[in-house]
Design an enzyme around this catalytic site. Structure first.
Site, PDB file in Angstrom:
ATOM      1  N   HIS A   1       1.038  -0.910  -0.021  1.00  0.00           N
ATOM      2  CA  HIS A   1       0.180  -0.011   0.083  1.00  0.00           C
ATOM      3  C   HIS A   1       0.952   1.265   0.101  1.00  0.00           C
ATOM      4  O   HIS A   1       1.618   1.563   0.967  1.00  0.00           O
ATOM      5  CB  HIS A   1      -0.630   0.096   1.136  1.00  0.00           C
ATOM      6  CG  HIS A   1      -2.089  -1.121   1.152  1.00  0.00           C
ATOM      7  ND1 HIS A   1      -3.194  -0.712   1.497  1.00  0.00           N
ATOM      8  CD2 HIS A   1      -2.034  -1.936   0.521  1.00  0.00           C
ATOM      9  CE1 HIS A   1      -4.084  -1.849   1.541  1.00  0.00           C
ATOM     10  NE2 HIS A   1      -3.471  -2.406   0.576  1.00  0.00           N
TER      11      HIS A   1
ATOM     12  N   TYR B   1      -9.297   5.234   7.507  1.00  0.00           N
ATOM     13  CA  TYR B   1      -9.558   5.541   8.826  1.00  0.00           C
ATOM     14  C   TYR B   1     -10.713   6.850   8.944  1.00  0.00           C
ATOM     15  O   TYR B   1     -10.457   7.691   8.282  1.00  0.00           O
ATOM     16  CB  TYR B   1      -8.253   6.054   9.530  1.00  0.00           C
ATOM     17  CG  TYR B   1      -7.181   5.104   9.690  1.00  0.00           C
ATOM     18  CD1 TYR B   1      -6.520   4.581   8.595  1.00  0.00           C
ATOM     19  CD2 TYR B   1      -7.280   4.245  11.051  1.00  0.00           C
ATOM     20  CE1 TYR B   1      -5.581   3.613   8.811  1.00  0.00           C
ATOM     21  CE2 TYR B   1      -6.198   3.288  11.255  1.00  0.00           C
ATOM     22  CZ  TYR B   1      -5.349   3.011  10.201  1.00  0.00           C
ATOM     23  OH  TYR B   1      -4.469   2.012  10.257  1.00  0.00           O
TER      24      TYR B   1
ATOM     25  N   TYR C   1       3.429   6.109  10.376  1.00  0.00           N
ATOM     26  CA  TYR C   1       2.650   5.023   9.790  1.00  0.00           C
ATOM     27  C   TYR C   1       3.673   3.982   9.202  1.00  0.00           C
ATOM     28  O   TYR C   1       3.274   2.584   9.572  1.00  0.00           O
ATOM     29  CB  TYR C   1       1.613   5.516   8.776  1.00  0.00           C
ATOM     30  CG  TYR C   1       0.375   4.412   8.784  1.00  0.00           C
ATOM     31  CD1 TYR C   1       0.358   3.556   7.740  1.00  0.00           C
ATOM     32  CD2 TYR C   1      -0.673   4.323   9.561  1.00  0.00           C
ATOM     33  CE1 TYR C   1      -0.687   2.597   7.470  1.00  0.00           C
ATOM     34  CE2 TYR C   1      -1.657   3.412   9.443  1.00  0.00           C
ATOM     35  CZ  TYR C   1      -1.741   2.738   8.398  1.00  0.00           C
ATOM     36  OH  TYR C   1      -2.532   1.736   8.202  1.00  0.00           O
TER      37      TYR C   1
ATOM     38  N   PRO D   1      -5.214  -0.143  18.533  1.00  0.00           N
ATOM     39  CA  PRO D   1      -4.981  -0.853  17.167  1.00  0.00           C
ATOM     40  C   PRO D   1      -5.056   0.438  16.293  1.00  0.00           C
ATOM     41  O   PRO D   1      -4.512   0.377  15.052  1.00  0.00           O
ATOM     42  CB  PRO D   1      -5.941  -1.511  16.821  1.00  0.00           C
ATOM     43  CG  PRO D   1      -7.057  -1.322  17.689  1.00  0.00           C
ATOM     44  CD  PRO D   1      -6.355  -0.930  19.099  1.00  0.00           C
TER      45      PRO D   1
ATOM     46  N   LYS E   1       0.089  -0.625  15.214  1.00  0.00           N
ATOM     47  CA  LYS E   1       1.625  -0.674  15.739  1.00  0.00           C
ATOM     48  C   LYS E   1       1.739  -1.875  16.597  1.00  0.00           C
ATOM     49  O   LYS E   1       2.976  -2.400  16.555  1.00  0.00           O
ATOM     50  CB  LYS E   1       1.864   0.561  16.635  1.00  0.00           C
ATOM     51  CG  LYS E   1       1.862   1.772  15.666  1.00  0.00           C
ATOM     52  CD  LYS E   1       3.084   1.774  14.641  1.00  0.00           C
ATOM     53  CE  LYS E   1       3.210   3.070  13.807  1.00  0.00           C
ATOM     54  NZ  LYS E   1       4.028   2.504  12.490  1.00  0.00           N
TER      55      LYS E   1
HETATM   56  C1  PHB Z   1      -6.574  -4.889  10.408  1.00  0.00           C
HETATM   57  O1  PHB Z   1      -6.315  -5.165   9.280  1.00  0.00           O
HETATM   58  O2  PHB Z   1      -6.983  -5.576  11.201  1.00  0.00           O
HETATM   59  C2  PHB Z   1      -6.014  -3.287  10.891  1.00  0.00           C
HETATM   60  C3  PHB Z   1      -5.405  -2.537  10.183  1.00  0.00           C
HETATM   61  C4  PHB Z   1      -5.053  -1.196  10.425  1.00  0.00           C
HETATM   62  C5  PHB Z   1      -5.369  -0.807  11.808  1.00  0.00           C
HETATM   63  C6  PHB Z   1      -5.739  -1.768  12.778  1.00  0.00           C
HETATM   64  C7  PHB Z   1      -6.200  -3.102  12.247  1.00  0.00           C
HETATM   65  O3  PHB Z   1      -4.809   0.433  12.307  1.00  0.00           O
END
Ligand code: PHB
Ligand code: APR
Length: 404
Positions: free
Chosen positions: A75, A204, A395, A296, A300
């Site tokens: 990505h 997000y 990130y 989450p 991280k």
């Molecule tokens: C996930 O794909 O489970 C995932 C991705 C990004 C995050 C948290 C979980 O910040």
């Protein structure tokens, strides 16, 4: 009691323990993994799926990158939506070429398990009563029971890769340990479904109804989350109710084209920030969730575990290749610098993107005023290239620190 010997005893056969074991093996450092449950149980845990650039490089260094390269998805950017308005953070451009790989933790765990099995490396599953001993001495050892047999595993060092509920952190005396914790006043309801992802890149979403995240596992499998009150139970949420709420929180054009379907997994996870200092005690080193937990929101958790492994590998290679035993005292300080940086980023992302109601960080502040501060903050960072670069650098993950 049967006596075994190795150089590094690894407690815990999750991602931390398996990655460390594979890398130690690559550099000729003997290790044994003691895991409390079965391998299938370890693989049954549904977890996150974003690998920092550094983690992906470690996987390549460990020689288990084949499936990650073919099935993982690079990505180059990540999307943020604030009350339906989308902004893309161009990770690759803003970091001079770094990216993240979208590849499930379960997959990486399976790849590491298979590599360990293929190398016929000693792994004791269903090991119980695992207990480190004499960790301050030059002859530490670990006792455990397996298959009705009592064992004593003599070693030079012990890596506590046994997660938040493991035995290793408790081995550091309470008057030596300092623990920091923030439990958030909400959880994440996660759903896994065999439907194509609604977006090429992760989204997000900050929304007045609550946070949402659109993630993915493959071109045909999606992973979604919505913020829910801590009082909610997973049985309170039908699949239909989940999809309806998720669509309300994501950008309208994304919601309009979203494919929905039956959940193959659905669960609620609490969010906390947690750090144990120090991350080592004598010849015992804490790695991964054994030492720290992050909400989450910054993706991280797994990546911090990889950062600990990278540092501990450098320390142990210097001990065995150069005979420099003093360098072990650098581990905790170096690991904690990265941990606190990622903890702050994860706390910041969580604080900006979630609805806190009356339980925001500053309880003396009117909740609506706090929300206007947070909306202004996230809009500021997204509206400026420098702001987006701050998010991008964190990130994709900062470079791993070398030993002094
Ligand atoms: C996930 O794909 O489970 C995932 C991705 C990004 C995050 C948290 C979980 O910040
Ligand atoms: N003895 C042996 N094994 C143990 C013990 C014990 N006393 N206690 C726990 N374990 C095992 C658990 O069964 C688990 O398989 O240690 C392993 C720890 O794995 P994780 O909890 O996954 O922690 P870690 O390997 O550090 O990986 C961190 O996992 O929880 C996610 O979000 C987290 O993505 C991050 C990653």
């Amino acid at each position: 009691m049967k006596t075994l010997k190795t150089q590094v005893a690894i407690i815990g056969g999750g991602p931390s323990g398996l990655l460390l074991g594979q890398l130690l093996h690559k550099y000729g450092i003997d290790n044994v993994i003691l895991e409390r449950v079965t391998g299938d149980y370890v693989l049954g845990r549904i977890r996150a799926g974003i690998l920092e650039q550094g983690f992906a490089d470690l996987v390549r260094e460990a020689g288990v990158e084949q499936r990650m390269e073919t099935e993982g998805h690079v990505h180059e950017g990540v999307l943020f939506s604030v009350n339906g308005k989308e902004t893309r953070v161009d990770l690759k451009k803003l970091t001079g070429g770094d990216e993240v790989v979208c590849y499930g933790q379960v997959e990486i765990t399976q790849d590491l398990m298979e590599a360990r099995q293929a190398a016929n490396l000693p792994t004791y599953y269903e090991a119980s009563n695992v207990q480190p001993h004499d960790v301050k001495s030059d002859a530490p050892y670990v006792t455990f029971t397996q298959g009705g047999e009592e064992y004593r595993l003599e070693c030079d060092y012990i890596a506590g890769c046994d997660g938040f509920h493991g035995v290793s952190r408790q081995t550091i005396p309470a008057d030596v340990r300092q623990e920091f914790e923030r439990v958030y006043p909400f959880g994440w309801l996660g759903l896994l479904a065999d439907v194509p992802p609604c977006s090429e890149e992760l989204i997000y979403a900050k929304h007045e109804r609550g946070f949402a995240l659109a993630s993915q596992r493959s071109p045909t499998r999606s992973r979604y989350y919505i913020q829910v009150p801590l009082t909610d139970k997973v049985e309170d949420w039908s699949d239909e109710a989940f999809w309806e709420e998720l669509k309300l929180r994501l950008p309208p054009d994304v919601a309009a084209n979203m494919q929905t379907g039956p959940s193959i997994e659905k669960s609620i996870a609490p969010l906390r920030s947690f750090v144990c200092e120090p991350m080592q005690y004598g010849n015992l080193f804490l790695v991964g969730d054994a030492a720290h937990i992050v909400p989450p929101t910054g993706a991280k958790g797994l990546n911090l575990a990889a950062g600990d492994v990278a540092t501990l590998l450098k320390v142990l290679r210097r001990v065995y290749e150069q005979g420099d035993k003093e360098c072990i005292n650098q581990y905790s300080e170096i690991a904690l610098r990265r941990v606190w940086n990622a903890e702050r980023f994860s706390w910041w992302m969580t604080s900006m993107l979630h609805e806190f109601g009356d339980e925001g960080n500053d309880s003396a502040m009117d909740p609506q005023m706090r929300d206007r501060f947070m909306t202004s903050e996230v809009n500021y960072f997204l509206s400026s290239e420098n702001g987006r670069r701050v998010i991008a650098e964190q990130y994709v993950g900062l470079p791993y620190e070398d030993l002094a």
